[in-house]
Design a protein around this motif. Structure first.
Motif, PDB file in Angstrom:
ATOM      1  N   PHE A 172       0.837  -1.195   0.000  1.00 20.52           N
ATOM      2  CA  PHE A 172       0.000   0.000   0.000  1.00 20.52           C
ATOM      3  C   PHE A 172       0.873   1.246   0.000  1.00 20.52           C
ATOM      4  CE2 PHE A 172       0.529  -1.032   4.520  1.00 20.52           C
ATOM      5  CZ  PHE A 172       0.767   0.203   5.120  1.00 20.52           C
ATOM      6  N   ALA A 173       0.283   2.336  -0.445  1.00 17.93           N
ATOM      7  CA  ALA A 173       0.962   3.631  -0.439  1.00 17.93           C
ATOM      8  C   ALA A 173       0.582   4.375   0.832  1.00 17.93           C
ATOM      9  CB  ALA A 173       0.573   4.440  -1.669  1.00 17.93           C
ATOM     10  N   TYR A 174       1.550   5.131   1.360  1.00 16.75           N
ATOM     11  CA  TYR A 174       1.303   5.893   2.581  1.00 16.75           C
ATOM     12  C   TYR A 174       1.737   7.340   2.369  1.00 16.75           C
ATOM     13  CZ  TYR A 174       1.072   7.206   7.486  1.00 16.75           C
ATOM     14  OH  TYR A 174       0.748   7.820   8.662  1.00 16.75           O
ATOM     15  N   PHE A 202      -4.053  -0.534  -1.787  1.00 16.13           N
ATOM     16  CA  PHE A 202      -4.848   0.534  -1.174  1.00 16.13           C
ATOM     17  C   PHE A 202      -3.902   1.657  -0.761  1.00 16.13           C
ATOM     18  CE2 PHE A 202      -3.852  -2.572   2.151  1.00 16.13           C
ATOM     19  CZ  PHE A 202      -3.360  -1.784   3.186  1.00 16.13           C
ATOM     20  N   VAL A 203      -4.498   2.744  -0.264  1.00 12.63           N
ATOM     21  CA  VAL A 203      -3.726   3.931   0.109  1.00 12.63           C
ATOM     22  C   VAL A 203      -4.193   4.412   1.484  1.00 12.63           C
ATOM     23  CG1 VAL A 203      -2.993   6.259  -0.574  1.00 12.63           C
ATOM     24  CG2 VAL A 203      -3.585   4.557  -2.337  1.00 12.63           C
ATOM     25  N   TYR A 209       6.445   9.784  -2.288  1.00 15.26           N
ATOM     26  CA  TYR A 209       5.594   9.197  -1.255  1.00 15.26           C
ATOM     27  C   TYR A 209       6.198   7.866  -0.837  1.00 15.26           C
ATOM     28  CZ  TYR A 209       3.697   6.384  -5.124  1.00 15.26           C
ATOM     29  OH  TYR A 209       3.547   5.540  -6.198  1.00 15.26           O
ATOM     30  N   ASN A 210       5.617   7.244   0.161  1.00  8.64           N
ATOM     31  CA  ASN A 210       6.111   5.967   0.676  1.00  8.64           C
ATOM     32  C   ASN A 210       5.261   4.807   0.171  1.00  8.64           C
ATOM     33  OD1 ASN A 210       8.420   6.460   2.498  1.00  8.64           O
ATOM     34  ND2 ASN A 210       6.952   7.726   3.625  1.00  8.64           N
ATOM     35  N   GLU A 239      10.755   4.878  -0.111  1.00  9.43           N
ATOM     36  CA  GLU A 239      10.278   6.049  -0.837  1.00  9.43           C
ATOM     37  C   GLU A 239      10.243   5.776  -2.336  1.00  9.43           C
ATOM     38  OE1 GLU A 239      11.632  10.107   1.059  1.00  9.43           O
ATOM     39  OE2 GLU A 239      13.332   8.736   0.985  1.00  9.43           O
ATOM     40  N   ARG A 240       9.251   6.386  -2.973  1.00  9.69           N
ATOM     41  CA  ARG A 240       9.212   6.421  -4.432  1.00  9.69           C
ATOM     42  C   ARG A 240       9.282   7.888  -4.831  1.00  9.69           C
ATOM     43  NH1 ARG A 240       8.025   3.255  -8.901  1.00  9.69           N
ATOM     44  NH2 ARG A 240       6.727   4.180 -10.541  1.00  9.69           N
TER      45      ARG A 240
END
Length: 632
Positions: free
Chosen positions: A26-28, A60-61, A226-227, A240-241
């Motif tokens: 998931f993205a955070y 999900f995010v 973002y992470n 990180e991206r």
């Protein structure tokens, strides 16, 4: 049959363990601070969302709070529209920026996003998230009582072996006044990790053994990113991206190496720290860093005659009228307690959160609600007498003079209503920002501030504008949370820019300004002095009679860094000054020279109000739901 059940149980445990090892990605994101004026924040969020949508592996995010800059209705609607571009499930929690300056009293966030708390499962892991408080008050962080009750019941209802990940905007350490309650609640289950934000940068923390991480905001300097979190084979990792480099140049997205990894466990690793808790009403840990309940043993002459614990947070003052004590909670319920015993006598539920302090005229109670209504209730039994609907929330406290209630709102209108029947006498539109303070009212003027950096004086009979005054600073320095006072032809206010002002009451002309203060001010009973609490451990006294700055005294009581907007209060004879704090403490000073008399701790949260009563009594309310009558 018994063997069959044993095999079935063993099979279910195997399947459960297998479910817990399903890969999760998931993205955070946190601290996106959306506002119409913050175009870079908007474009950077859109860039992140486009990239997330392009990755089928992200399931999900999660958003870790401070979704908006000021909690304004248009910011919340805008942020929801932007986030809704995600083609994956997503969840958000509120941060302090979403809660402090909310023109709706946090109602719009709950309405637009549909919740203030969330619970879901992914890969056998339960994710829990909730809002951060205090709502509508400048004070240290405090998870609201309603959310603490929800968290406790949810953790208790979860299978002990199921891994938990908790999401909250603040670090769960001394940044949060009730951190020890949160940590002990999480320790009841198989807590694995706590995700947060607030600091705008990636940070690894330790919460009494529980791993904690704070995530970055999408824009960090000129860099945008973002992470991404991966949970696979029982290992949590986050990296990180990066979409725009630190020189501000867009490039091919770059996935950096993980900056944190943690192995999950299938059994609880922590237990509630009951052995280390002190003997006090809140079970404070022995190393609690703020003033502890132990201080109450030093001043045994200060004691509670009764203590009432509400089921929710309280965002207004408590008042006494006759045999009743009145207040309202953030669940939107106006309550009356017996003034002698503290037992509940009646209650009335509005349709929204309430931050407005009830005002009384004869046998009627007037109060505003975030459902957009001004209510008039029977003092005897709490039944509705009338209500007046506004276009937006009513956060402000009414001031009643000669049967007329004067009250501001969030719809850019200030109103005067006849208390007897609710008739609108006049409505002054054109108020630039929302109003939350209690206005000063006498026969000559109505004075109040808004969150658009303006102080207004209106004619109390007609609502005609007499004058306006501005600090000349940003809206966050507005004279909006201070209750103005008047003496010797002067209006006195304090503002978040840490200054105290004296203005000519007739013209609004600035007479003098002095460094010190924030939003807490009080007038002595003989109107000869104003008392100001500052942010940095001091209380100041000024003469109200001088045409220039005349500071009579300044002392350092020992309360430390302090941002509670709650007014100080004086005893009826003017001999004592009671100073509230944002950490549940009251300091009593000699009003003539500021020398210390006593101090007392009521709770761990912001003191909302101190009302001196005859017989050396104080009626006090706190943000975390305590209403108490003290004898001193």
């Amino acid at each position: 049959m018994k063997r069959f059940l044993t095999v079935l149980l063993a099979l279910s445990l195997v399947l459960s363990a297998a479910a817990q090892t399903e890969p999760v990605r998931f993205a955070y994101l946190s601290d996106i601070h959306i506002a119409e004026s913050a175009r870079s924040h908007i474009s950077n969020l859109e860039r992140c969302i486009d990239d997330i949508n392009s990755q089928p592996g992200i399931q999900f995010v999660l958003f870790g709070g401070d979704i908006t800059e000021n909690g304004a209705d248009d910011e919340i609607e805008l942020s929801k529209g932007l986030i809704s571009a995600l083609r994956k499930p997503w969840w958000v929690v509120q941060g302090n920026h979403d809660a402090k300056w909310s023109e709706s009293g946090c109602n719009t966030f709950a309405r637009v996003y549909g919740y203030e708390r969330f619970e879901f499962e992914a890969g056998g892991i339960k994710f829990l998230g909730c809002n951060s408080g205090p709502n509508m008050r400048m004070a240290p962080a405090l998870i609201p009582r309603e959310s603490m009750t929800w968290l406790d019941s949810t953790v208790r209802a979860t299978t002990p072996e199921q891994p938990l990940i908790f999401v909250n905007h603040y670090p769960q350490d001394t940044s949060l006044l009730n951190y020890f309650q949160v940590i002990n609640t999480l320790r009841q289950g198989n807590i694995q990790l706590v995700l947060g934000g607030h600091w705008h940068r990636n940070t690894i923390l330790d919460y009494q053994g529980i791993p904690g991480i704070l995530g970055r905001s999408p824009d960090r300097g000129r860099e945008v990113g973002y992470n991404i979190v991966d949970i696979a084979d029982g290992v949590f990792s986050i990296h990180e991206r990066i979409l725009v480099d630190d020189k501000g140049q867009p490039a091919a997205p770059q996935d950096r190496e993980p900056w944190f990894t943690h192995r999950l466990t299938d059994t609880p690793q922590y237990a509630p720290d009951s052995a280390a808790l002190a003997d006090n009403p809140y079970g404070l840990p022995l190393d609690y860093p703020f003033i502890r309940f132990d201080v109450n043993r030093e001043f045994p002459q200060v004691r509670p005659l009764w203590r009432h614990q509400d089921e929710g947070d309280i965002g207004c003052a408590a008042i006494k009228t006759g045999r009743l004590v009145l207040y309202a909670n953030e669940a939107g319920v106006v309550k009356a307690l017996d003034a002698r015993s503290g037992k509940e006598r009646w209650r009335f539920a509005t349709g929204g959160k309430v931050f407005s302090t009830p005002a009384v005229w004869r046998r009627r109670v007037v109060v505003g609600s975030t459902d957009g209504c001004i209510y008039c209730l029977s003092l005897r039994n709490g039944r509705l007498r009338w209500k007046h609907r506004c276009e937006k929330s009513v956060l402000a406290t009414p001031a009643i003079r000669r049967g007329v209630a004067y009250v501001g709102s969030s719809d850019n209108v200030f109103r005067a209503l006849k208390v007897r029947n609710g008739k609108l006498l006049w409505a002054r539109d054109g108020i630039a920002g929302f109003v939350e303070c209690r206005p000063f009212v006498d026969g000559e003027q109505v004075v109040f501030g808004d969150w658009a950096n303006t102080l207004y004086s209106l004619d109390p009979r007609t609502g005609e504008l007499q004058w306006t005054w501005k600090t000349g600073r940003s809206s966050k320095f507005s004279p909006a949370a201070v209750n103005p006072v008047k003496a010797h032809g002067k209006i006195f206010i304090v503002t978040p820019e840490r200054r105290t002002y004296a203005l000519d009451a007739k013209t609004g002309e600035q007479l003098w300004v002095s460094n010190g203060g924030r939003e807490s001010i009080a007038l002595s009973p003989d109107e000869s002095k104003v008392y100001v609490k500052t942010m940095y451990d001091s209380v100041q006294a000024y003469s109200t009679q001088s045409e220039d700055v005349e500071k009579l005294w300044e002392v350092n009581p020992g309360f430390g860094y302090e941002i509670a907007p709650t007014p100080c209060a004086c005893s009826a004879d003017g001999a004592l000054l009671f100073v509230p704090t944002d950490k549940g403490n009251i300091f009593c000073l000699n009003a003539n020279d500021g020398s210390p008399v006593w101090k007392h701790k009521i709770s761990v949260a912001l003191v909302n109000s101190i009302v001196p009563l005859p017989g050396r009594k104080l009626l006090v309310a706190t943000m975390d739901g305590v209403v108490t009558l003290l004898q001193y």
